[in-house]
Design a protein around this motif. Structure first.
Motif, PDB file in Angstrom:
ATOM      1  N   LEU A   8       0.843  -1.201   0.000  1.00  0.00           N
ATOM      2  CA  LEU A   8       0.000   0.000   0.000  1.00  0.00           C
ATOM      3  C   LEU A   8       0.869   1.239   0.000  1.00  0.00           C
ATOM      4  O   LEU A   8       0.600   2.194  -0.740  1.00  0.00           O
ATOM      5  CB  LEU A   8      -0.908  -0.014   1.238  1.00  0.00           C
ATOM      6  N   ASN A   9       1.922   1.218   0.797  1.00  0.00           N
ATOM      7  CA  ASN A   9       2.831   2.367   0.859  1.00  0.00           C
ATOM      8  C   ASN A   9       3.505   2.599  -0.486  1.00  0.00           C
ATOM      9  O   ASN A   9       3.659   3.739  -0.953  1.00  0.00           O
ATOM     10  CB  ASN A   9       3.896   2.147   1.919  1.00  0.00           C
ATOM     11  N   GLU A  10       3.917   1.496  -1.151  1.00  0.00           N
ATOM     12  CA  GLU A  10       4.600   1.624  -2.441  1.00  0.00           C
ATOM     13  C   GLU A  10       3.656   2.181  -3.493  1.00  0.00           C
ATOM     14  O   GLU A  10       4.012   3.023  -4.319  1.00  0.00           O
ATOM     15  CB  GLU A  10       5.154   0.262  -2.874  1.00  0.00           C
ATOM     16  N   GLU A  11       2.333   1.693  -3.516  1.00  0.00           N
ATOM     17  CA  GLU A  11       1.362   2.187  -4.506  1.00  0.00           C
ATOM     18  C   GLU A  11       1.088   3.661  -4.285  1.00  0.00           C
ATOM     19  O   GLU A  11       0.974   4.438  -5.248  1.00  0.00           O
ATOM     20  CB  GLU A  11       0.055   1.385  -4.387  1.00  0.00           C
ATOM     21  N   SER A  12       1.009   4.081  -3.027  1.00  0.00           N
ATOM     22  CA  SER A  12       0.753   5.487  -2.717  1.00  0.00           C
ATOM     23  C   SER A  12       1.897   6.336  -3.224  1.00  0.00           C
ATOM     24  O   SER A  12       1.691   7.405  -3.791  1.00  0.00           O
ATOM     25  CB  SER A  12       0.616   5.667  -1.200  1.00  0.00           C
ATOM     26  N   VAL A  13       3.101   5.843  -3.012  1.00  0.00           N
ATOM     27  CA  VAL A  13       4.266   6.610  -3.480  1.00  0.00           C
ATOM     28  C   VAL A  13       4.254   6.717  -4.988  1.00  0.00           C
ATOM     29  O   VAL A  13       4.520   7.766  -5.580  1.00  0.00           O
ATOM     30  CB  VAL A  13       5.576   5.939  -3.003  1.00  0.00           C
ATOM     31  N   GLU A  14       3.860   5.601  -5.734  1.00  0.00           N
ATOM     32  CA  GLU A  14       3.845   5.614  -7.199  1.00  0.00           C
ATOM     33  C   GLU A  14       2.789   6.580  -7.715  1.00  0.00           C
ATOM     34  O   GLU A  14       3.003   7.337  -8.666  1.00  0.00           O
ATOM     35  CB  GLU A  14       3.588   4.203  -7.719  1.00  0.00           C
ATOM     36  N   LYS A  15       1.555   6.580  -7.108  1.00  0.00           N
ATOM     37  CA  LYS A  15       0.491   7.497  -7.556  1.00  0.00           C
ATOM     38  C   LYS A  15       0.904   8.937  -7.351  1.00  0.00           C
ATOM     39  O   LYS A  15       0.734   9.771  -8.250  1.00  0.00           O
ATOM     40  CB  LYS A  15      -0.799   7.204  -6.790  1.00  0.00           C
ATOM     41  N   SER A  16       1.417   9.228  -6.189  1.00  0.00           N
ATOM     42  CA  SER A  16       1.823  10.611  -5.921  1.00  0.00           C
ATOM     43  C   SER A  16       2.935  11.022  -6.865  1.00  0.00           C
ATOM     44  O   SER A  16       3.023  12.177  -7.273  1.00  0.00           O
ATOM     45  CB  SER A  16       2.281  10.752  -4.478  1.00  0.00           C
ATOM     46  N   THR A  17       3.756  10.033  -7.239  1.00  0.00           N
ATOM     47  CA  THR A  17       4.846  10.347  -8.184  1.00  0.00           C
ATOM     48  C   THR A  17       4.284  10.710  -9.560  1.00  0.00           C
ATOM     49  O   THR A  17       4.725  11.667 -10.216  1.00  0.00           O
ATOM     50  CB  THR A  17       5.778   9.140  -8.317  1.00  0.00           C
ATOM     51  N   PHE A  91      13.206   7.534  -6.118  1.00  0.00           N
ATOM     52  CA  PHE A  91      12.275   7.091  -5.085  1.00  0.00           C
ATOM     53  C   PHE A  91      12.166   5.565  -5.055  1.00  0.00           C
ATOM     54  O   PHE A  91      11.970   4.969  -3.996  1.00  0.00           O
ATOM     55  CB  PHE A  91      10.903   7.733  -5.286  1.00  0.00           C
ATOM     56  N   GLY A  92      12.289   4.970  -6.237  1.00  0.00           N
ATOM     57  CA  GLY A  92      12.254   3.504  -6.275  1.00  0.00           C
ATOM     58  C   GLY A  92      13.413   2.899  -5.500  1.00  0.00           C
ATOM     59  O   GLY A  92      13.247   1.954  -4.721  1.00  0.00           O
ATOM     60  N   MET A  93      14.620   3.471  -5.737  1.00  0.00           N
ATOM     61  CA  MET A  93      15.807   2.973  -5.023  1.00  0.00           C
ATOM     62  C   MET A  93      15.733   3.297  -3.540  1.00  0.00           C
ATOM     63  O   MET A  93      16.208   2.533  -2.707  1.00  0.00           O
ATOM     64  CB  MET A  93      17.075   3.588  -5.633  1.00  0.00           C
ATOM     65  N   THR A  94      15.110   4.442  -3.239  1.00  0.00           N
ATOM     66  CA  THR A  94      14.934   4.802  -1.824  1.00  0.00           C
ATOM     67  C   THR A  94      14.106   3.747  -1.112  1.00  0.00           C
ATOM     68  O   THR A  94      14.426   3.313  -0.003  1.00  0.00           O
ATOM     69  CB  THR A  94      14.259   6.173  -1.707  1.00  0.00           C
ATOM     70  N   ILE A  95      13.019   3.345  -1.806  1.00  0.00           N
ATOM     71  CA  ILE A  95      12.180   2.288  -1.231  1.00  0.00           C
ATOM     72  C   ILE A  95      12.990   1.000  -1.075  1.00  0.00           C
ATOM     73  O   ILE A  95      12.902   0.314  -0.059  1.00  0.00           O
ATOM     74  CB  ILE A  95      10.947   2.043  -2.129  1.00  0.00           C
ATOM     75  N   TYR A  96      13.820   0.684  -2.075  1.00  0.00           N
ATOM     76  CA  TYR A  96      14.628  -0.542  -2.041  1.00  0.00           C
ATOM     77  C   TYR A  96      15.597  -0.540  -0.856  1.00  0.00           C
ATOM     78  O   TYR A  96      15.748  -1.531  -0.153  1.00  0.00           O
ATOM     79  CB  TYR A  96      15.397  -0.678  -3.358  1.00  0.00           C
ATOM     80  N   PHE A  97      16.256   0.607  -0.644  1.00  0.00           N
ATOM     81  CA  PHE A  97      17.271   0.683   0.408  1.00  0.00           C
ATOM     82  C   PHE A  97      16.680   0.854   1.803  1.00  0.00           C
ATOM     83  O   PHE A  97      17.409   1.021   2.767  1.00  0.00           O
ATOM     84  CB  PHE A  97      18.280   1.804   0.106  1.00  0.00           C
ATOM     85  N   MET A  98      15.312   0.841   1.848  1.00  0.00           N
ATOM     86  CA  MET A  98      14.702   0.848   3.177  1.00  0.00           C
ATOM     87  C   MET A  98      14.970  -0.463   3.924  1.00  0.00           C
ATOM     88  O   MET A  98      14.963  -0.495   5.145  1.00  0.00           O
ATOM     89  CB  MET A  98      13.195   1.102   3.065  1.00  0.00           C
ATOM     90  N   ASN A  99      15.193  -1.550   3.187  1.00  0.00           N
ATOM     91  CA  ASN A  99      15.486  -2.823   3.843  1.00  0.00           C
ATOM     92  C   ASN A  99      16.600  -3.594   3.151  1.00  0.00           C
ATOM     93  O   ASN A  99      16.693  -4.803   3.232  1.00  0.00           O
ATOM     94  CB  ASN A  99      14.224  -3.686   3.914  1.00  0.00           C
ATOM     95  N   HIS A 100      17.459  -2.848   2.430  1.00  0.00           N
ATOM     96  CA  HIS A 100      18.651  -3.437   1.804  1.00  0.00           C
ATOM     97  C   HIS A 100      19.868  -2.569   2.117  1.00  0.00           C
ATOM     98  O   HIS A 100      19.729  -1.353   2.289  1.00  0.00           O
ATOM     99  CB  HIS A 100      18.482  -3.555   0.277  1.00  0.00           C
ATOM    100  N   PHE A 101      21.039  -3.205   2.136  1.00  0.00           N
ATOM    101  CA  PHE A 101      22.271  -2.461   2.412  1.00  0.00           C
ATOM    102  C   PHE A 101      22.687  -1.667   1.180  1.00  0.00           C
ATOM    103  O   PHE A 101      22.405  -2.030   0.043  1.00  0.00           O
ATOM    104  CB  PHE A 101      23.407  -3.415   2.803  1.00  0.00           C
ATOM    105  N   TYR A 102      23.392  -0.548   1.437  1.00  0.00           N
ATOM    106  CA  TYR A 102      23.927   0.283   0.358  1.00  0.00           C
ATOM    107  C   TYR A 102      24.804  -0.563  -0.582  1.00  0.00           C
ATOM    108  O   TYR A 102      25.385  -1.566  -0.177  1.00  0.00           O
ATOM    109  CB  TYR A 102      24.828   1.382   0.920  1.00  0.00           C
ATOM    110  N   ILE A 103      24.914  -0.062  -1.827  1.00  0.00           N
ATOM    111  CA  ILE A 103      25.875  -0.642  -2.765  1.00  0.00           C
ATOM    112  C   ILE A 103      27.287  -0.420  -2.204  1.00  0.00           C
ATOM    113  O   ILE A 103      27.626   0.681  -1.791  1.00  0.00           O
ATOM    114  CB  ILE A 103      25.757   0.006  -4.160  1.00  0.00           C
ATOM    115  N   GLY A 104      28.105  -1.466  -2.180  1.00  0.00           N
ATOM    116  CA  GLY A 104      29.485  -1.350  -1.666  1.00  0.00           C
ATOM    117  C   GLY A 104      29.614  -1.663  -0.187  1.00  0.00           C
ATOM    118  O   GLY A 104      30.703  -1.531   0.375  1.00  0.00           O
ATOM    119  N   SER A 105      28.504  -2.069   0.445  1.00  0.00           N
ATOM    120  CA  SER A 105      28.564  -2.381   1.872  1.00  0.00           C
ATOM    121  C   SER A 105      29.366  -3.668   2.111  1.00  0.00           C
ATOM    122  O   SER A 105      29.239  -4.641   1.361  1.00  0.00           O
ATOM    123  CB  SER A 105      27.150  -2.548   2.436  1.00  0.00           C
TER     124      SER A 105
END
Length: 525
Positions: A8-17, A91-105
């Motif tokens: 639901l949070n992801e769909e809301s972010v996509e619509k607002s985008t 914003f897509g990558m922001t959502i991804y990195f909410m529960n993934h480590f940064y690139i190069g970690s």
């Protein structure tokens, strides 16, 4: 699987985008049209300065063709789409990195780039399971310590959560250019007992394989010492190795070079050490000594060929002398040249050759003192000719019998005395010696004169007599004048002799006293 709330949070972010993109495109188009109108008006004003205004401008965009306007709108729309795409990606990558480590970690140098916590745990566990620490030894040898040998494990999940919380998902772009929040070391756990047992069982600690390190040694050859190079050995300091192994395991490093890590126990000195050179020079100084002992015409020479066998250099490079060997050498000299207590060959005034036992006259080397003196001479590197230290007083002569040419000769059977000084007869005369009938004999042997004295009263059991010249040589027995006697010599001593002393006429005693020195041999036979 994502939860319903996350979707639901992801769909809301996509619509607002999408709404934001549409609004942004309309605003960009309107702004561009307004800008074109302003540019057109400015151009018209410039032209009016050059030519008279013929007619008033009624429509500022009248000069633009329909095709130009469409082209401008297309460009503006493309730009808007590009920026909107960037926003979508961001914003897509922001959502991804909410529960993934940064690139190069990385965690303990293990890459967890773009993984979530569970995936990261699996990656690290896999790496730990395959972890091997290689111990690189000398001569191309190596040993390994595996993760399973020490029960190696990752620390708690809490550390992974800490790293995830440090990484702000909205700052993922900045993380591409800095590793500030991308690295973490989590201290693994291991079984200390298993690790110590594994190290104890390494072949480098087996007594059969250990070669002890040795300092350089010194070899005597060609009249001097040369340095024999040190032995590096292969003995490992267990404490230092254990420290480096633990440190490498905690950092998940894969190799330890025991040489560069300083795990090998080194000799205290090498062949180029200042101390090594100093010891060599000292040894060469010692063996350069040449000590010659003089015993009359006989001589005994001691040089480096013997001295080197007495010298020891310990593990700390301290030079010592084997005093037992030095004493053995002095004992040999004593056996050969000491005359004390030995029968002495003597040619009497009558021309007979006799051997005389007894008495206290003769050479006897002071062995303890001479050992000290000899070592001192060697340490100073001396070249000398010397006599050894003697107990009490040395003999007057250095010849084999050590009597020499100055002595008092007493023939008990003839009751006659001779005194020679430097080979010349000073005086001779008849004497009276110990009374045989009363068991007061004058003992045979070679003695040394203890001292001499004038005007002395001699006391004994039942007597006290005055003498002008007193020269004792055997305890209470000595040579002295006997003014109470009228006759000397003959057989008087057999029935009316002395208590053991040598009774002499006054003039004989007088001449002996004035020419004799303490230590002079007194020969009785």
């Amino acid at each position: 699987m994502k939860s319903g709330e996350e979707r639901l949070n992801e769909e809301s972010v996509e619509k607002s985008t999408e709404e934001t993109i549409e609004e942004s495109m309309d605003e960009l188009v309107e702004e561009q049209i307004e800008k074109s109108k302003e540019e057109l008006i400015e151009n018209q004003i410039e032209e009016s300065k050059e030519e008279p205004v013929i007619e008033q401008i009624e429509n500022p965009v009248k000069g633009l063709t329909e095709e130009s306007i469409k082209k401008r709108k297309k460009i503006i729309k493309s730009i808007a789409i590009f920026f909107c795409t960037l926003l979508i990606v961001y914003f897509g990558m922001t959502i991804y990195f909410m529960n993934h480590f940064y690139i190069g970690s990385t965690i303990n140098s293990i890459s967890v780039s773009g993984t979530n916590i569970e995936d990261a745990k699996r990656v690290i566990a896999s790496k730990l399971q395959n972890y091997t620490l290689n111990l690189k030894e000398r001569e191309g040898k190596s040993k390994q310590i595996k993760a399973s040998d020490v029960d190696l494990k990752l620390g708690s999940d809490e550390e992974l959560n800490k790293l995830m919380n440090r990484q702000n998902p909205f700052k993922w772009v900045a993380a591409l250019f800095t590793l500030k929040d991308c690295r973490m070391n989590i201290e693994p756990s291991y079984d200390e007992k298993l690790l110590k047992e594994k190290i104890d069982k390494l072949s480098c600690f087996s007594s059969d394989n250990i070669v002890e390190p040795k300092n350089p040694s010194f070899k005597y050859e060609d009249n001097g010492y040369v340095i024999i190079s040190e032995v590096p050995g292969n003995k490992v300091d267990k404490d230092i190795l254990y420290y480096h192994v633990v440190n490498s395991i905690l950092k998940l490093e894969n190799e330890i070079d025991l040489e560069s890590a300083g795990c090998y126990i080194k000799p205290q000195y090498n062949s180029q050490s200042e101390k090594t050179i100093e010891v060599k020079n000292t040894l060469n100084k010692y063996v350069s000594s040449k000590v010659t002992y003089a015993f009359g015409e006989n001589k005994e020479t001691l040089d480096g060929s013997i001295i080197n066998t007495w010298i020891k250099v310990d593990d700390n490079f301290q030079i010592t002398f084997d005093e037992k060997k030095v004493k053995t050498y002095i004992d040999t000299l004593s056996e050969l040249y000491d005359t004390f207590g030995k029968a002495k060959k003597f040619i009497t005034s009558s021309g007979n050759t006799i051997y005389i036992d007894g008495g206290d006259y003769g050479r006897s080397i002071d062995k303890n003192k001479e050992v000290i003196n000899l070592i001192k001479d060697i340490k100073e590197g001396r070249t000398i000719i010397k006599e050894p230290a003697y107990l009490s007083q040395a003999a007057f002569s250095s010849d084999n019998s050590d009597i020499g040419t100055t002595y008092v000769e007493i023939d008990l059977s003839k009751q006659h005395l001779w005194f020679y000084k430097n080979g010349s007869l000073i005086v001779e005369g008849d004497v009276v010696t110990g009374d045989i009938s009363k068991n007061y004999p004058t003992r045979k042997g070679v003695y040394k004169l203890k001292y001499k004295a004038r005007n002395t009263i001699l006391r004994g059991p039942g007597y006290a007599v005055f003498v002008n010249y007193w020269m004792p040589y055997d305890g209470g027995i000595g040579i002295h004048d006997a003014s109470w006697r009228e006759n000397f010599g003959g057989a008087i001593y057999q029935t009316n002799g002395s208590h053991g002393c040598v009774n002499s006429p006054y003039n004989v005693a007088h001449l002996i006293y004035n020419n004799i020195e303490p230590g002079t041999p007194i020969i009785c036979y």
